[in-house]
Structures are given as C-alpha cells and as structure tokens.
Design a protein around this motif. Sequence first.
Motif, PDB file in Angstrom:
ATOM      1  N   GLN A 141      21.873 -18.608 -26.494  1.00 33.29           N
ATOM      2  CA  GLN A 141      21.740 -19.709 -25.389  1.00 33.29           C
ATOM      3  C   GLN A 141      19.974 -19.610 -24.925  1.00 33.29           C
ATOM      4  OE1 GLN A 141      23.761 -21.872 -25.085  1.00 33.29           O
ATOM      5  NE2 GLN A 141      25.576 -21.025 -25.051  1.00 33.29           N
ATOM      6  N   GLN A 142      19.067 -21.190 -24.965  1.00 35.44           N
ATOM      7  CA  GLN A 142      17.464 -21.240 -24.741  1.00 35.44           C
ATOM      8  C   GLN A 142      17.468 -21.934 -23.798  1.00 35.44           C
ATOM      9  OE1 GLN A 142      16.094 -22.241 -28.707  1.00 35.44           O
ATOM     10  NE2 GLN A 142      16.151 -24.285 -28.009  1.00 35.44           N
ATOM     11  N   TRP A 143      16.231 -22.025 -23.081  1.00 36.75           N
ATOM     12  CA  TRP A 143      15.669 -22.949 -22.182  1.00 36.75           C
ATOM     13  C   TRP A 143      14.242 -23.254 -22.230  1.00 36.75           C
ATOM     14  CZ3 TRP A 143      19.038 -18.543 -21.494  1.00 36.75           C
ATOM     15  CH2 TRP A 143      19.932 -18.854 -20.376  1.00 36.75           C
ATOM     16  N   THR A 183      16.535 -27.639 -18.751  1.00 34.27           N
ATOM     17  CA  THR A 183      18.039 -26.919 -19.086  1.00 34.27           C
ATOM     18  C   THR A 183      18.798 -26.339 -20.591  1.00 34.27           C
ATOM     19  OG1 THR A 183      18.559 -29.656 -18.400  1.00 34.27           O
ATOM     20  CG2 THR A 183      19.594 -28.897 -19.602  1.00 34.27           C
ATOM     21  N   LEU A 184      20.025 -25.920 -20.540  1.00 34.00           N
ATOM     22  CA  LEU A 184      20.529 -25.132 -20.948  1.00 34.00           C
ATOM     23  C   LEU A 184      20.757 -25.436 -22.380  1.00 34.00           C
ATOM     24  CD1 LEU A 184      21.460 -22.027 -22.123  1.00 34.00           C
ATOM     25  CD2 LEU A 184      24.032 -22.845 -20.504  1.00 34.00           C
ATOM     26  N   GLU A 185      20.141 -25.070 -23.389  1.00 36.99           N
ATOM     27  CA  GLU A 185      20.860 -25.527 -24.503  1.00 36.99           C
ATOM     28  C   GLU A 185      21.202 -24.481 -25.516  1.00 36.99           C
ATOM     29  OE1 GLU A 185      16.921 -26.578 -26.573  1.00 36.99           O
ATOM     30  OE2 GLU A 185      16.593 -28.592 -24.588  1.00 36.99           O
ATOM     31  N   THR A 186      22.233 -24.698 -26.487  1.00 33.90           N
ATOM     32  CA  THR A 186      22.568 -23.934 -27.484  1.00 33.90           C
ATOM     33  C   THR A 186      21.025 -23.241 -28.954  1.00 33.90           C
ATOM     34  OG1 THR A 186      24.447 -24.371 -27.276  1.00 33.90           O
ATOM     35  CG2 THR A 186      24.728 -23.745 -29.497  1.00 33.90           C
TER      36      THR A 186
END
Length: 465
Positions: A33-35, A413-416
């Motif tokens: 995951q990444q932000w 916001t959280l991203e894949t």
Amino acid sequence: MTRFPLRSLQLLLLGFALTAGQTAHAGTQDYAQQWPLQADAQNGAHLLTLPAEVYANTVRPDLRDIAAFNAADQEIPLAPWRDAAYTEQSWRPAEWLTIPASGKPGAVQPGDDLSLRLERDADGRLRKLDINTAAAGSNTQSGPPDLLLDTGNQAPDAIKLILAPEQQAPVQVEFDVLASDDLADWHTLAPRQRILLLDDNGLRIERLQVDLPLTRARYLRLHPTGAQAWPTLQGIELRHTAATLQQVPLQNLSLQAEPSTGANTQAGTFDYRSTGRYPITQFNVELGANQVSALEIQSRATADAPWRTVGGLTAFSLRQPGAEPATHSPQMLASNRDTYWRIVSRPALPQAPVLQLSYRPDRFLVLPQGDAPYILAAGSRRAERADYPIDGLLASGTIQRDAAMLPVASLGTLETAGGQRALTPAAADEINAGMRWQWVLWLVLVAGVALVVWITLRAMRTPQK
C-alpha cells in the motif's frame, strides 16, 4: 585493413560489469500500500506521526517494511524519531494535617467569618493549621475531618493512601479533592473520588490511588462527602511526573473477544486480535456490573507462537445506587507490538470483557529529496527500509531536537501499490532466474576480456606500416 574499435569494446564490457554487480532496485511496487506524503523539500526535515491505518498495513514487527520515495521512485531518508527525554514517575511521602469539617469548603463569601492560624517550619512547609470558615448565623456542621496536604513547589498528578497494617476491610470513603493557593479560596479539582478496600472470599480488592488533573495549586484538601470515616493511615504519597518533550497523546484500541481456536481452552479464557503492530504500553478491561476476577494478560506475535504472560491485575466493577461505578486502574506494560492477546480470568468471568489497549504512535523523521510528489509505502515481504544514520545528524545539531520546532508531514488517501504480490516472498524460480541472468552476464564479461587480450596481443605482433 579495418581495425576493431577497441575503445568501444572496453566501454561495452564496463557496462556489462556494472550491470552484473547490481541488485534489484526496491520501489513502491515492492510494497502493498501507499499514501501521498505531504512534505516540502524547501523546509528540510519533517516529522511524521503514523496513523492507525499504516499499522494495519504493516507485516513486520520492527516496522522495517515502511519506506518513503520521491517522484522518481527513489527511496528517501526515513528513520524512527526518538524523544530526547522520557516520562519518569516517582512517589514521594507527604505529610498531612487533619482539620475539622465545616461543610463543603469553597470561596469565602461576604458575611462569612474566617479564622485562620498556621505555623510553618524552616523549609516553609505547613506544620500546624487551625481554620474555620462559617457563614454568619449558621451552625458548624460535624462529620469526618478533612485531610490537608502541602505539595510544596511541585504539583503532584496522583495521590496514594497507604493503609495501616491493622486496618481491616471493608473501607469505602467518597471525597472531593479541592485545591487552593492561599488556604482561603478553594475550588474543586477532582470531584467524587473514592478509595476502597474489600475482601471477597479471600480475594483482596483495593483502590487507594486517585489521579489528579494538572494544577499549580500548592494545597490540596481531601473533603469527605459522606458519613464514612477515614481509615487508619500509615502514610500518604504523592506522584510526580518528570516533564517530557512533546510526547504524542495515548491512542486507545477497544478489542472484542474472538472465538477461541484452542482445543484445550479453559472456561474464563478469552482471545483477542489487534489490527496492527501498535506499540502497546498500557492495558485495561471493561467488566459488566458487579464483577471481580484476577486476570492474567498474555500475548504473542503470531498465531502459532507460544503465549507469554505480560501483565495481570485484579479487575472489578462495583456499582452502587447514586454513585459512579468503582473500578480498577489501568496497568502499564513494557512496549509490546504483539497482535494476539489473551485474558485468563480466575474465577472464570461469565462473559468476555472488552480489552482496551493504549499506545503512543511512532514518529518518523523524513528528509524529502528529489522531486515531489513523495510517497509513503508500507507492507512488504520483499523489501525493507534502509538504515539512515539520523542519530548522528541529530547529534550534530543540524536538525532541531525539539519536536515542536520541526515541520509536520502528513499522509493523503490510501492507495494500492504492489498489492498482494508485495506480501508474498520472492519465489525460488524468480531468484534462480535472476542468478542465471547474472551468470550469463559474467560469462559474457569473461569472454569479452579474453577477446580484448587476444586483440591486444595480435596488435602488438603486427608490424606497423
């Protein structure tokens, strides 16, 4: 005759050699995951406080699977932040005076009669006090005396009453804690506090400590609000907490019990699971009405690891008409990042209590490098964050050691990122394929060196025209 471009061949072989010696570059795709990381490279180092959702997406107990990257997918410095000072608590004995009760003390009103006589020792401590505040025309009320404490120049954050050895249960006293700077005007600091000592069929239940809000008042007064007399006291202690450098506030997790998977789980045993690798430093439990039990708190890092005992307490919740429930106090823990928790109750509780875990979020120092946007990535079994010598940078004085002076970084916001693939260790065939490719490069390199030697020797033997 056209000569072989020897210089070009040497450069080509040098490129092969560098490629053969390189390892795979870790990027955001190696993390699940990444932000978006909000930071400005023009402002230097930033301080980042981890939110709960980052913990929920890490897999390593040491948090090494958290890293930061720039727009070119290059890793940038990210290292744990350590406060320069930590909280230190100490208990100190306090002397107290008993003064006659005269109704609930408060501010002196016009028309009240005030009689005040006091004595101090050479250090300025209060040694004797005669005080009487009564409204004009009213009668002095009788009741248990008040306890008066002189806290000196350092205000306490808790009071603990130590009972005399001969004091027997039961003990229940409800009182208000009042504060004053001049012994005349009093204000309520902590209302409706209670101490108790009970004996439930051999199980000793006690609560003799009262936590206080922050105050700078020198005098504290324990004023009983009922007819219960004070127990026989052996001493009173005050707790003082050393100042710290801007510690982040405690965050709380409330966990509900899960169905136990153990074949031999005994009655009164309840299992819980947290959502991430939080640095737990305190625990508490919420019981139903009128319950008491001795609890053992256990934890483990993985589902197949053995349980280990990390704490325990006598938990109780006693409710009485017209009064707040009397409960135990939270218990401290050594920092613990386990995700599996267990409560063993004796005697067995009829229903699972709510387990409350408290932690202070980790903070990281991040140095934005290269072009924005910056990314924080987390969750990987394929890559780990590099070790950056931040401690040496802090020791040099280049970066402010005071956390309040540093710019704050925040997350979007959280991203894949790499998704589930990043949570799967690299397969053996991928590793073997990489090794085979490196062997091919080394063979080409050796063949190229041999070719260079052959061409050089031939050129030396050929007569110049």
